[in-house]
Design a protein around this motif. Structure first.
Motif, PDB file in Angstrom:
ATOM      1  N   ARG A 208       0.851  -1.187   0.000  1.00 11.15           N
ATOM      2  CA  ARG A 208       0.000   0.000   0.000  1.00 11.15           C
ATOM      3  C   ARG A 208       0.888   1.238   0.000  1.00 11.15           C
ATOM      4  NH1 ARG A 208      -5.044   1.244   3.968  1.00 11.15           N
ATOM      5  NH2 ARG A 208      -3.674   0.782   5.711  1.00 11.15           N
ATOM      6  N   PRO A 209       0.875   2.008  -1.087  1.00 11.89           N
ATOM      7  CA  PRO A 209       1.686   3.224  -1.058  1.00 11.89           C
ATOM      8  C   PRO A 209       1.010   4.268  -0.187  1.00 11.89           C
ATOM      9  CG  PRO A 209       0.422   3.125  -3.089  1.00 11.89           C
ATOM     10  CD  PRO A 209       0.086   1.882  -2.318  1.00 11.89           C
ATOM     11  N   PRO A 210       1.741   5.253   0.324  1.00 14.22           N
ATOM     12  CA  PRO A 210       1.078   6.337   1.043  1.00 14.22           C
ATOM     13  C   PRO A 210       0.091   7.013   0.100  1.00 14.22           C
ATOM     14  CG  PRO A 210       3.466   6.462   1.318  1.00 14.22           C
ATOM     15  CD  PRO A 210       3.204   5.417   0.284  1.00 14.22           C
ATOM     16  N   GLU A 211      -1.061   7.420   0.629  1.00 13.71           N
ATOM     17  CA  GLU A 211      -2.080   8.060  -0.217  1.00 13.71           C
ATOM     18  C   GLU A 211      -1.493   9.247  -0.969  1.00 13.71           C
ATOM     19  OE1 GLU A 211      -5.448   8.957   2.371  1.00 13.71           O
ATOM     20  OE2 GLU A 211      -6.683   7.678   1.097  1.00 13.71           O
ATOM     21  N   VAL A 212      -0.651   9.982  -0.266  1.00 12.71           N
ATOM     22  CA  VAL A 212      -0.134  11.207  -0.859  1.00 12.71           C
ATOM     23  C   VAL A 212       0.786  10.896  -2.044  1.00 12.71           C
ATOM     24  CG1 VAL A 212       1.866  11.452   0.669  1.00 12.71           C
ATOM     25  CG2 VAL A 212       0.820  13.479  -0.298  1.00 12.71           C
ATOM     26  N   ALA A 213       1.495   9.787  -1.970  1.00  4.30           N
ATOM     27  CA  ALA A 213       2.365   9.412  -3.078  1.00  4.30           C
ATOM     28  C   ALA A 213       1.522   8.980  -4.278  1.00  4.30           C
ATOM     29  CB  ALA A 213       3.309   8.299  -2.645  1.00  4.30           C
ATOM     30  N   GLU A 214       0.432   8.257  -3.961  1.00  9.88           N
ATOM     31  CA  GLU A 214      -0.492   7.839  -5.009  1.00  9.88           C
ATOM     32  C   GLU A 214      -1.039   9.061  -5.741  1.00  9.88           C
ATOM     33  OE1 GLU A 214      -3.032   4.993  -2.953  1.00  9.88           O
ATOM     34  OE2 GLU A 214      -4.051   4.711  -4.875  1.00  9.88           O
ATOM     35  N   PHE A 215      -1.407  10.042  -4.945  1.00 11.26           N
ATOM     36  CA  PHE A 215      -1.926  11.297  -5.492  1.00 11.26           C
ATOM     37  C   PHE A 215      -0.865  11.963  -6.373  1.00 11.26           C
ATOM     38  CE2 PHE A 215      -2.007  15.956  -4.749  1.00 11.26           C
ATOM     39  CZ  PHE A 215      -3.162  16.268  -5.436  1.00 11.26           C
TER      40      PHE A 215
ATOM     41  N   VAL B 230       7.006  14.153  -6.808  1.00 11.88           N
ATOM     42  CA  VAL B 230       5.984  13.312  -6.167  1.00 11.88           C
ATOM     43  C   VAL B 230       6.195  13.331  -4.652  1.00 11.88           C
ATOM     44  CG1 VAL B 230       5.130  10.949  -5.916  1.00 11.88           C
ATOM     45  CG2 VAL B 230       5.703  11.824  -8.179  1.00 11.88           C
ATOM     46  N   PRO B 231       5.196  13.769  -3.909  1.00 13.15           N
ATOM     47  CA  PRO B 231       5.382  13.875  -2.460  1.00 13.15           C
ATOM     48  C   PRO B 231       5.274  12.510  -1.787  1.00 13.15           C
ATOM     49  CG  PRO B 231       3.165  14.552  -3.042  1.00 13.15           C
ATOM     50  CD  PRO B 231       3.852  14.197  -4.333  1.00 13.15           C
ATOM     51  N   VAL B 232       6.003  12.304  -0.699  1.00  8.66           N
ATOM     52  CA  VAL B 232       5.886  11.025   0.009  1.00  8.66           C
ATOM     53  C   VAL B 232       5.409  11.208   1.454  1.00  8.66           C
ATOM     54  CG1 VAL B 232       7.650   9.981  -1.452  1.00  8.66           C
ATOM     55  CG2 VAL B 232       8.289  10.871   0.786  1.00  8.66           C
ATOM     56  N   THR B 233       5.409  12.432   1.942  1.00  2.87           N
ATOM     57  CA  THR B 233       4.881  12.649   3.290  1.00  2.87           C
ATOM     58  C   THR B 233       3.783  13.710   3.237  1.00  2.87           C
ATOM     59  OG1 THR B 233       6.438  14.417   3.782  1.00  2.87           O
ATOM     60  CG2 THR B 233       7.134  12.191   4.351  1.00  2.87           C
TER      61      THR B 233
ATOM     62  N   ILE C 153      -5.146  11.849   3.068  1.00  2.00           N
ATOM     63  CA  ILE C 153      -5.687  12.869   2.155  1.00  2.00           C
ATOM     64  C   ILE C 153      -6.558  13.857   2.929  1.00  2.00           C
ATOM     65  CG2 ILE C 153      -7.312  13.214   0.232  1.00  2.00           C
ATOM     66  CD1 ILE C 153      -4.562  12.332  -0.742  1.00  2.00           C
ATOM     67  N   SER C 154      -7.391  13.339   3.836  1.00  2.00           N
ATOM     68  CA  SER C 154      -8.232  14.249   4.627  1.00  2.00           C
ATOM     69  C   SER C 154      -7.372  15.179   5.465  1.00  2.00           C
ATOM     70  CB  SER C 154      -9.165  13.463   5.541  1.00  2.00           C
ATOM     71  OG  SER C 154      -9.997  12.618   4.778  1.00  2.00           O
ATOM     72  N   ARG C 155      -6.294  14.649   6.035  1.00  2.00           N
ATOM     73  CA  ARG C 155      -5.415  15.502   6.847  1.00  2.00           C
ATOM     74  C   ARG C 155      -4.803  16.606   5.994  1.00  2.00           C
ATOM     75  NH1 ARG C 155      -3.219  10.450   8.714  1.00  2.00           N
ATOM     76  NH2 ARG C 155      -1.151  10.968   7.917  1.00  2.00           N
ATOM     77  N   ILE C 156      -4.442  16.259   4.766  1.00  2.00           N
ATOM     78  CA  ILE C 156      -3.860  17.259   3.872  1.00  2.00           C
ATOM     79  C   ILE C 156      -4.902  18.317   3.512  1.00  2.00           C
ATOM     80  CG2 ILE C 156      -3.010  17.561   1.501  1.00  2.00           C
ATOM     81  CD1 ILE C 156      -1.490  14.907   1.889  1.00  2.00           C
ATOM     82  N   VAL C 157      -6.097  17.827   3.188  1.00  2.00           N
ATOM     83  CA  VAL C 157      -7.174  18.738   2.786  1.00  2.00           C
ATOM     84  C   VAL C 157      -7.468  19.757   3.892  1.00  2.00           C
ATOM     85  CG1 VAL C 157      -9.653  18.792   2.360  1.00  2.00           C
ATOM     86  CG2 VAL C 157      -8.207  17.206   1.084  1.00  2.00           C
ATOM     87  N   HIS C 158      -7.419  19.310   5.152  1.00  2.00           N
ATOM     88  CA  HIS C 158      -7.689  20.228   6.266  1.00  2.00           C
ATOM     89  C   HIS C 158      -6.716  21.401   6.290  1.00  2.00           C
ATOM     90  CE1 HIS C 158      -9.694  16.708   8.567  1.00  2.00           C
ATOM     91  NE2 HIS C 158     -10.466  17.206   7.638  1.00  2.00           N
TER      92      HIS C 158
END
Lengths: 588, 266
Positions: free
Chosen positions: A243-250, A265-268, A553-558
């Motif tokens: 499972r890649p980190p969601e943010v990397a997938e994005f 490509v961000p990883v954190t 992703i939700s944490r980033i969106v906030h």
């Protein structure tokens, strides 16, 4: 001198039909933190066992090549000498604690080495401080939480003076708080110059922690590199079922659209926020905030939203339910809840919030102090366990707590015989259920010859075979790799589609966001929230109170509210649409 | 009677475990010296005093005594009714309250019943006092000092440590089978054993699995690295302990003397 040197290492367990490790080469220098990834059975634990001599001295087999800990050859020195340099922390907090109280347990290692008493006490104090368990000395180990036990295990290893720490899925059995604490300790140890090898399925946390990553598959290191480089190779993850980190997938999706270069490509989480801010450079004009629309029928939003849809039949109703194990210390305080036909409900909250207690009351394993529970209008007190099993199934977390037969057939028959069903009917049901859970093995197979994921399927099948309308599933994904998690969640989703009402207990918010149509947050014995995951994840304050961590992703969106990013976005797909639309509007 | 350690700073807490064991043994011997309940009553008063002196919460005390209350009552009744007068020597014990055939209620029976009840009461209370006031570790120290091989004492400690863990496992397995509609109220020995197979098998598998992991974890903590392991707390005898040991030796001596003088019989 390297801290660890692994040269051309191959190993095969005595009973294994194939090589378990093949041609492993690795050098680790002092102070490095190495992440180890791979699916279950890839050889991660086997590899780790070679680092302190457990292989080949305890687990026997054919070994070739060499492992050096500093200058000690692990095939020459005793395990007991090697462990003074390489400390191991295992995944199960239960089976690595020996002391009746905390102090005794930390002392176990140093005492085994016959160190002077004063030295032992100094080490107890120092290592307990490091893991944040100061003043825990006299506490009974039995009363510690899983997270505290795991920290204690780390302290026990540190007290031996190990300079290299091997953490083998240390957070697999922990709740989010416990996980966080363990990762904080790793960070602290890293600062102190400790060499750490971290085996983990939680890639999002790993990405922020480690310097280098190796990926194992079928006993070989198939990929290695600096953390950023590895996590930016997103297709690699799906190829090896990780499972890649969601943010990397994005980030990878943006890269595919040629919006960013691969190096960007961000990883954190932090990198993700920074990237999006760069992509949406200006503050959004106030008029556009929440004006852009993400079509929620696409992507993750396609589930039926309870409340919006036509009211469904109430299946389980809980009224004013209270319960306490010890007088005046209520675990559940006045719970009211209606579970509807067709719900896919997640029950979330920290350990100790009362989730399991609640489910035990629903299934009559515990009796409520006050209040009542009804199933389709009938009080559950009037059901016997045999009758209740036909309507409401409960799949426990560990399949090995229920499997007792010597064949799949017998295991599945147990519940049916308890119901008093005849031979023909039993055979028919077993055939049907095996098809549903996709357990494609001969009926005579011994359950312990099945893999962990398959045993879990068998456990689900043994409940499902009774054809209950509703299923309670307790932490179905704990201790499983991403592939196993996916498989079991897809199975549960299929069951839900076929009309089963589902209640799962889970800590994995990403799964909640992806699969469930309703989430109930239990906190200190009361219901703090009961809504859709989408609504829940827009409320950082409430999540904080319940000590829940929303998906990445939700944490980033906030953190992007001021850029006009809608706050109710769920998952990679929706964020991608939002970012694209915002850029179009802004004329970028 | 196994009761958890209850921390405190009383004299009893401070005494060395060996002094306490000597006193405990002396009192146990004294309990069985005299059949006249008067002496056991004295001892009961003494042990009750100690129980209160320790400052145990009433809830704990009642949790010790409640379970044995019905047994005490039954013993009292049975002895009162089943000891004929010719079992006794002193006149007070030879009074017959009621007689029909072999069935005889005598004062001696009642008194002897009282002795038995007081003995059990004293045994329970005294052993509770011992375990309440002494950390487990101290008993283990004695075990080590008595030249018990360190493997044996380690085995015992680990065993004790895993009792609650196993209890949890038992509960989990029971629950898992109950929700599958298992019933454990079968009639007949064979059916009953059969009904428990779904419990026993997973538990056995779990214990084997756990013991395997424990073995690895032990090695991982350097078990067996040094010939001699460090003991964290070394117990040592102080003046108070010697006074205690001497005192209880004298009391026991007096007890033996009185016994041979024929005092305290019924």
């Amino acid at each position: 001198m390297m801290e660890l040197t692994v040269e051309n290492l191959s190993f095969q367990y005595n009973r294994s039909p194939e090589l378990n490790l093949e041609e492993i080469n690795l050098q680790v220098s002092k102070g490095e933190v190495i992440g180890v990834l791979g699916v279950t059975g890839a050889g991660k634990t086997t590899f780790m066992r070679t680092l302190n001599g457990l292989i080949p001295q305890f687990f026997e087999g054919k070994i070739s090549g060499k492992v050096l800990v500093q200058d000690l050859d692990t095939q020459v020195y005793r395990i007991q000498s090697l462990v003074r340099r390489v400390g191991f922390v295992f995944d199960d907090p239960e089976t690595q604690i020996f002391g009746i109280n905390v102090k005794e347990d930390v002392a176990f290692g140093p005492c085994n080495f016959g160190l002077p008493k004063e030295e032992v006490f100094a080490r107890i104090k120092k290592s307990l401080n490091l893991v944040g368990l100061e003043d825990y000395e006299e506490r009974a180990t039995e009363n510690l939480s899983g997270g505290e036990k795991q920290r204690l295990a780390i302290a026990g290893v540190l007290a031996m003076g190990s300079e290299i720490l091997v953490l083998d899925e240390p957070t697999a059995a922990l709740d989010p708080l416990g996980k966080e604490a363990v990762f904080q300790i790793v960070e602290l140890l890293k600062k102190q110059g400790m060499t750490v090898l971290l085996v983990e399925h939680e890639t999002e946390d790993m990405a922020a922690q480690v310097d280098r990553v190796i990926i194992l598959d079928h006993g070989r290191i198939i990929y290695r590199g600096e953390t950023r480089d590895v996590f930016q190779e997103v297709p690699l993850f799906s190829k090896y079922h990780l499972r890649p980190p969601e943010v990397a997938e994005f980030g990878w999706r943006l890269y595919e659209k040629r919006l960013i270069s691969k190096d960007e490509v961000p990883v954190t989480e932090e990198e993700g926020v920074a990237l999006i801010k760069r992509l949406l450079p200006s503050m959004a004009p106030p008029s556009t905030i929440n004006a852009i629309k993400v079509d929620k029928s696409e992507g993750k939003g396609k589930i039926i939203q309870s409340g919006n849809a036509a009211p469904q039949e109430v299946m389980i109703e809980v009224k004013d339910l209270s319960f306490s194990y010890i007088k005046k210390q209520p675990v559940l305080k006045g719970i009211n809840l209606q579970i509807h036909q067709g719900d896919f409900l997640a029950l979330v909250g920290q350990n100790g919030a009362g989730k399991t207690t609640f489910c035990k009351i629903l299934t009559k394993l515990l009796a409520a102090d006050t209040g009542k529970v009804t199933f389709k209008g009938e009080e559950i007190n009037k059901f016997s366990h045999v009758r209740l099993a036909k309507h409401l199934g409960y799949v426990f977390q560990n399949p090995d707590h229920q499997i007792f037969s010597s064949s799949i057939k017998e295991e599945l028959e147990f519940g049916l015989i308890n119901q008093g069903l005849g031979e023909a009917e039993r055979r028919e049901r077993i055939e049907k259920v095996l098809h549903i859970v996709k357990l494609d093995k001969p009926l005579t197979t011994h359950p312990f010859n099945l893999g962990r994921g398959e045993r879990q399927r068998l456990a689900v099948a043994s409940i499902l075979v009774l054809e209950p309308e509703a299923l309670i599933i307790d932490e179905p994904t704990t201790g499983q790799d991403w592939q196993g998690t996916r498989n079991i969640m897809e199975l549960i989703k299929d069951l839900n589609r076929q009309g089963h009402t589902i209640l799962i207990i889970t800590h994995d918010m990403r799964l909640v966001a992806e699969y469930c149509n309703r989430v109930v947050v239990l906190n200190k014995g009361t219901i703090l929230a009961d809504e859709t995951p989408r609504q829940l994840f827009t409320k950082p304050d409430l999540l904080k109170e319940a000590r829940l961590r929303p998906p990445q992703i939700s944490r980033i969106v906030h953190q992007l509210a001021d850029r006009g990013v809608p706050q109710d976005i769920l998952g990679v797909e929706e964020l991608l649409i939002a970012v694209t639309k915002l850029r179009e509007q802004g004329g970028v | 009677m196994f009761v958890d350690y209850y921390p405190g700073a009383t004299i009893i807490h401070r005494l060395d475990v060996r002094a306490k064991l000597v006193a405990f043994t002396a009192l146990m011997v004294l309990l069985f010296f005299f059949t006249n309940p008067f002496y056991n009553l004295l001892l009961a008063a003494f042990s009750t005093f100690l129980l209160y002196y320790l400052g145990l919460p009433t809830r704990k005390i009642s949790s010790i005594l409640k379970p044995i209350a019905p047994i005490l009552l039954i013993i009292m009744v049975i002895t009162a009714f089943t000891y004929p007068a010719d079992n006794f020597v002193i006149p007070v014990a030879k009074v017959v309250f009621y007689k029909k055939g072999w069935f005889e209620v005598t004062s001696g029976g009642v008194l002897y019943g009282a002795t038995l009840v007081l003995r059990i009461f004293n045994m329970v209370v005294l052993s509770s006092i011992l375990t309440c006031s002494t950390p487990l570790d101290h008993f283990l120290q004695v075990m080590k000092m008595s030249r018990l091989p360190s493997n044996v004492s380690f085995l015992i400690i680990t065993g004790i440590r895993f009792v609650p863990t196993m209890q949890k496992k038992v509960e989990m397995v029971f629950n898992a089978q109950k929700v599958r509609g298992a019933h454990f109220d079968e009639k007949g020995l064979f059916s009953r054993i059969k009904a428990y197979i779904p419990i026993m098998v997973p538990l056995l598998v779990q214990s084997l699995y756990m013991s395997d992991r424990l073995a690895v974890a032990m090695l991982n903590r350097g078990y067996g690295a040094a010939a001699r392991q460090t003991s964290l707390e070394e117990i040592s005898l102080t003046g108070l302990d010697y006074i205690f040991i001497i005192l209880f030796s004298i009391v026991t001596g007096v007890g033996i003397y009185l016994r041979f003088k024929g005092i305290g019989r019924l």
